[in-house]
Design a protein around this motif. Structure first.
Motif, mmCIF file in Angstrom:
data_model
loop_
_atom_site.group_PDB
_atom_site.id
_atom_site.type_symbol
_atom_site.label_atom_id
_atom_site.label_comp_id
_atom_site.label_asym_id
_atom_site.label_seq_id
_atom_site.Cartn_x
_atom_site.Cartn_y
_atom_site.Cartn_z
ATOM 1 N N GLU A 49 8.789 -9.245 -7.705
ATOM 2 C CA GLU A 49 8.957 -9.122 -9.153
ATOM 3 C C GLU A 49 10.329 -9.690 -9.516
ATOM 4 N N ARG A 79 -8.469 5.467 -14.426
ATOM 5 C CA ARG A 79 -7.425 6.483 -14.326
ATOM 6 C C ARG A 79 -7.863 7.795 -14.958
ATOM 7 N N SER A 103 2.292 -3.711 -20.727
ATOM 8 C CA SER A 103 0.945 -3.609 -20.155
ATOM 9 C C SER A 103 -0.032 -4.470 -20.938
ATOM 10 N N ASN A 147 -0.052 -3.251 -9.120
ATOM 11 C CA ASN A 147 -1.506 -3.180 -9.325
ATOM 12 C C ASN A 147 -2.205 -4.357 -8.650
ATOM 13 N N THR A 206 8.658 -10.506 -14.845
ATOM 14 C CA THR A 206 8.622 -9.207 -15.527
ATOM 15 C C THR A 206 9.387 -9.233 -16.845
ATOM 16 N N GLY A 245 9.460 -3.368 -14.446
ATOM 17 C CA GLY A 245 8.446 -2.507 -15.068
ATOM 18 C C GLY A 245 7.148 -3.237 -15.344
ATOM 19 N N SER A 246 6.900 -4.319 -14.599
ATOM 20 C CA SER A 246 5.687 -5.114 -14.843
ATOM 21 C C SER A 246 4.423 -4.442 -14.313
ATOM 22 N N MET A 247 4.565 -3.430 -13.461
ATOM 23 C CA MET A 247 3.421 -2.830 -12.766
ATOM 24 C C MET A 247 2.718 -3.853 -11.880
ATOM 25 N N TYR A 248 3.523 -4.749 -11.291
ATOM 26 C CA TYR A 248 2.962 -5.817 -10.445
ATOM 27 C C TYR A 248 2.206 -5.258 -9.251
ATOM 28 N N CYS A 285 -1.461 -7.039 -14.654
ATOM 29 C CA CYS A 285 -1.106 -7.913 -13.525
ATOM 30 C C CYS A 285 -2.283 -8.273 -12.623
#
Lengths: 159, 756
Positions: free
Chosen positions: B361, B458, B371, B341, B331, B336-339, B376
């Protein structure tokens, strides 16, 4: 402080007289001294082509040219491509075929494509791709750029 | 009153005049003539130029910073360091954001900002940077996330304790979080398998690669009002985060988005903007900052690198019985990687019952990741689709048939709990199977591969306003940034609804003072969500037209219908009055009743998931390891293509970004923890001559919850790309690569060591 140089450059047919530091690049002067911001700066190392302009009829990256080198010379930028309301066929084809997305690379691509068609009015897809290899685009995947250039070439040959 | 989210269902019978055509983009003319204003194209009187001093060390305590010599240089108007930012606790959201902008206790990666100068010219500012003395105590660093997990690795933050452990402990660590995602019974699933394949994969960070570096102008006025002009995907999110980091009321910060020169996720969070504001505050003059390309590489983005295992099993007839993953996400220096997902999306599109995924993470001494299209997910799909191909080979099944056999359909409940509505995965696979590309023989000396991908799509918080001018032309104000031409698609939906030519509609990109909150442009939400609110705006305006026409004719409102851009008398009054166009009504009534306007703020739901399948033919030069992409086809469900050329552009652009990620792009660090390829020369993105035309097949399985049936199309196009290319290379050289990028040296090593 280094003493500024007095330079006269013709840009899109208009004479500009200005002072610049000897180390100032042409793209810096175009954008920040002459406020011609249509020419974009993406890397400052000649790798992305966003700052492409014509200098004395030759395609250059304006980030690799010093402004003092253009004293007494002529420069063409994106601002000079359309004649009033008359778009260049390249500009029109880019609009109609969606040859642009975000638009940051577009001025440089158009300048480079115009230089191609001046040398080679009938480029193949491969020739077009190799000529434009100095202009990075991250949005389009190049497909619609190449199609727009070839469609403009065809239109200009027919004209 | 029912909202549009409840009453605006897709109507297959509706006749469309504008949606589905290809008008010229309204922002296009300015962009082909050089008039469009991007982040670096804004000037104010008295403007200064700001530059950033960055850490040369990957990990070092900042013992002191002496800025006195820089401040004394003529032309320097302000210098800022950590001391000029409000103290925010380490580990809090604002604490991490402020430390991304400017190092505090420690420099945490090569390129971390440590000070900044505003001066009368860029040249003076750069000279001043050289006069700043920073006293560093260099610490051991760790770049690779697997190394960062090992016992004895340098601990980068004192406050991190791994969340999500079965047995929590209080040990400082670099592992921020562990997450387990599961459905069914994984052991039972593997027990039911006739064949099992388990493989290890890895990927390197790549950069979003937007051609426009971050650029902004900030002005901090004496009464504490901040004006910020910048290139952003998220003007409202920037405002609110700047408010939190700088402790200024959000209402006192006005963010005006410029044209955006590419973002792809990389401009969802700020970099120079808070520094420019603080420099301006101190100098009491506006400050412009534009990052260099080297700063963009060293200090912004990139995407997560990964290390992971995939294990899947299937029966002899091709039914996948179990799917398992163990995933490690890098990350960068902050979480805050949005792993998350990845576990939610990596297998979603297949009708699986038994799934188990364990994800981690990890922080390391790199810039915090940002992003990138389908954050990810693509780098993990690279492995998943490789394992599926290997299983298909074991049972001698066509790889597309294997995917068809396991395709999820309406009613399937995903691992993240959503029960899918009508989706277009089967239709997408069938369209791929019927494509010229898939039906054609593989050319001699080449390999063909396929890969499939999914993205949730989204909705989210969206506000728009519509104003009808007295002459009947229409202004729409939107605050969800246009990153690639969404404005034209939104104008088209409004024009369709109002029954007027699209040229009568113009869209203005709002500043944050002008509208309610809009979420970031990300996750394929913009055309979908803003489309929903402008259709709502249009319907509100139409109800006002009807009311005014009824008044002009002195008939009841229900005796008026609105059709094809005009009000007509209906029922027993039909034919009694000449129809009134929008302009006829607004011309007569704006003076007496005021303008016809509508404003909508809503949290848009109902985004329909998107699915794609890519087909690619490659040629690998076994002497040099170079891969050439010879033919490429993207097949993807758009729900409904509002502007088909724009949709094709998304498909093509995503595929070529994926080609770069597949074959070349990676961050290369030296032993010293410094980035070695921070330029476009050494970080090689695809150029025109690297790629062929990208063929596209737009599948349209309407999203029933949207008035025009659309699904987002921004993310899916990159999701299967590296997977498809990996499978194609595997078929070309006889061994499937498992490490991204599949660059020449790595392929040569594979070829040399392969037991073929």
């Amino acid at each position: 402080m280094v003493k500024k140089a007095h330079v006269t450059t013709s840009v899109n047919g208009d004479e500009y007289e200005y002072l610049c530091e000897p180390g100032q690049t042409l793209v810096d002067v175009l954008r920040n001294e002459l406020e011609l911001t249509g020419t974009k700066e993406g890397c400052s190392t000649g790798d992305c082509g966003a700052c492409s302009v014509m200098l004395e009829g030759e395609l250059v990256c304006s980030c690799l040219v010093l402004a003092v080198e253009t004293d007494g010379k002529s420069v063409e930028t994106i601002e000079g491509m359309a004649k009033g309301d008359d778009l260049h066929p390249l500009q029109r084809n880019f609009l109609e075929l969606n040859g642009l997305q975000c638009g940051i690379c577009t001025p440089g691509v158009l300048i480079a494509a115009k230089a191609l068609l001046e040398r080679n009015p009938n480029p193949t897809e491969t020739e077009t791709r190799f000529w434009l290899a100095g202009n990075l685009c991250r949005c389009t995947g190049y497909d619609k750029i190449v199609r727009s250039v070839m469609a403009a070439a065809e239109e200009m040959r027919g004209a | 009153m029912a909202t549009i989210l409840e009453d605006s269902k897709f109507d297959a019978q509706r006749e469309l005049n504008i949606v589905g055509t290809n008008p010229v983009k309204h922002d296009g003319l300015d962009k082909v003539t050089g008039r469009a204003k991007f982040g670096a194209d804004f000037f104010l009187p008295g403007m200064l130029f700001g530059c950033i001093l960055r850490s040369p060390h990957a990990h070092a305590i900042i013992k002191s910073i002496d800025t006195s010599a820089a401040e004394a240089l003529p032309g320097v108007k302000s210098v800022v360091t950590r001391d000029d930012f409000p103290d925010q606790p380490a580990g809090s959201a604002a604490g991490d954001m402020t430390r991304v902008a400017m190092a505090r206790e420690k420099a945490l990666f090569d390129g971390h900002p440590v000070a900044a100068v505003a001066a009368t010219s860029e040249a003076v500012a750069r000279r001043a940077l050289k006069l700043i003395k920073v006293d560093y105590e260099v610490l051991p660093h760790v770049i690779d996330p697997v190394d960062a997990m090992k016992p004895g690795a340098p601990i980068l933050h004192d406050h991190i304790r791994t969340k999500g452990l079965d047995e929590p402990n209080d040990n400082p660590t670099n592992v921020t979080e562990r997450m387990v995602s599961k459905m069914g019974d994984i052991e039972k699933g593997f027990a039911a398998a006739d064949f099992i394949v388990e493989r290890e994969f890895d990927s390197k960070p790549m950069h979003q690669g937007y051609i426009e570096p971050q650029g902004c102008v900030a002005e901090y006025s004496k009464d504490g009002q901040v004006e910020l002009w910048c290139s952003t995907q998220a003007p409202f999110v920037y405002r609110d985060r700047l408010s939190a980091v700088l402790k200024i009321d959000a209402a006192k910060i006005n963010v005006q988005q410029s044209e955006l020169g590419g973002g792809f996720g990389g401009k969802t969070g700020f970099y120079p903007e808070p520094i420019a504001i603080q420099l301006s505050k101190k100098a009491t003059r506006p400050v412009k900052m534009v990052l260099s390309r080297g700063e963009v590489f060293r200090g912004t983005g990139p995407v997560s690198g990964t290390s992971y295992k995939i294990k899947m099993g299937c029966t002899k007839d091709g039914k996948i019985t179990a799917a398992q993953g163990e995933l490690i996400f890098q990350t960068g220096i902050f979480t805050g990687s949005m792993y998350f997902n990845a576990p939610n999306a990596m297998f979603t599109r297949y009708d699986l019952e038994n799934v188990y995924i364990e994800s981690f993470e990890v922080v390391s001494n790199r810039p915090k990741v940002n992003s990138f299209r389908a954050p990810c997910v693509p780098q993990i799909v690279f492995g998943v689709e490789g394992v599926i191909d290997e299983l298909a080979k074991k049972i001698d099944m066509d790889p597309l048939d294997m995917r068809l056999k396991n395709a999820a359909t309406e009613g399937y409940t995903t691992i993240y709990g959503e029960t899918l509505g009508p989706i277009g995965f089967v239709e997408t696979l069938e369209a791929a199977k019927a494509s010229d590309h898939y039906k054609s023989p593989v050319p001699e000396g080449q390999g063909r591969g396929i890969g499939s991908g999914f993205w949730f799509n989204r909705g989210g918080e969206t506000s728009t306003s519509m104003n009808i001018a007295p002459d009947g032309s229409v202004t729409i104000i939107t605050g969800t940034a246009d990153v690639a031409g969404s404005r034209i698609s939104i104008a088209m939906m409004a024009a369709e609804e109002l029954g007027i030519p699209v040229d009568k509609v113009r869209i203005t990109m709002a500043d944050t003072n002008s509208l309610g909150f809009n979420r970031v442009t990300a996750g394929s939400r913009t055309t979908y969500s803003v489309g929903m609110t402008v259709v709502d705006n249009a319907r509100e305006c139409i109800s006002q037209f009807v009311r005014r026409a009824a008044e002009i004719w002195d008939v009841p409102e229900d005796a008026v219908v609105f059709e094809n851009g005009e009000c007509r008398p209906a029922g027993q009054n039909a034919g009694n009055f000449e129809p009134l166009s929008i302009a006829d009504i607004t011309k007569q009534t704006t003076m007496s009743h005021g303008a016809v306007t509508a404003s909508t703020s809503m949290n848009v739901t109902g985004a329909g998931p998107g699915f794609g399948l890519h087909i690619v033919d490659v040629k690998v030069d076994e002497e040099t390891g170079r891969t050439d992409v010879m033919r490429y086809t993207v097949v993807e469900d758009a729900g409904k293509a509002i502007h088909p050329l724009q949709v094709e552009g998304q498909y093509q652009g995503g595929a070529v970004q994926g080609i770069g990620w597949a074959l070349n792009e990676e961050y290369v660090y030296g032993e010293d923890g410094r980035l070695q390829n921070a330029s476009f020369l050494d970080y090689r993105m695809p150029v025109t001559s690297d790629v062929p035309m990208i063929d596209t097949v737009i599948v349209e399985v309407p999203n029933p919850l949207h008035p025009f049936g659309l699904r987002g199309v921004g993310e899916v196009p990159v999701v299967p790309t590296m997977a498809a290319i990996g499978n194609a290379i595997g078929n070309a050289i006889g061994i499937r690569p498992r490490s991204l990028p599949m660059s020449p040296p790595k392929l040569l090593e594979l070829i040399d060591n392969a037991d073929r």
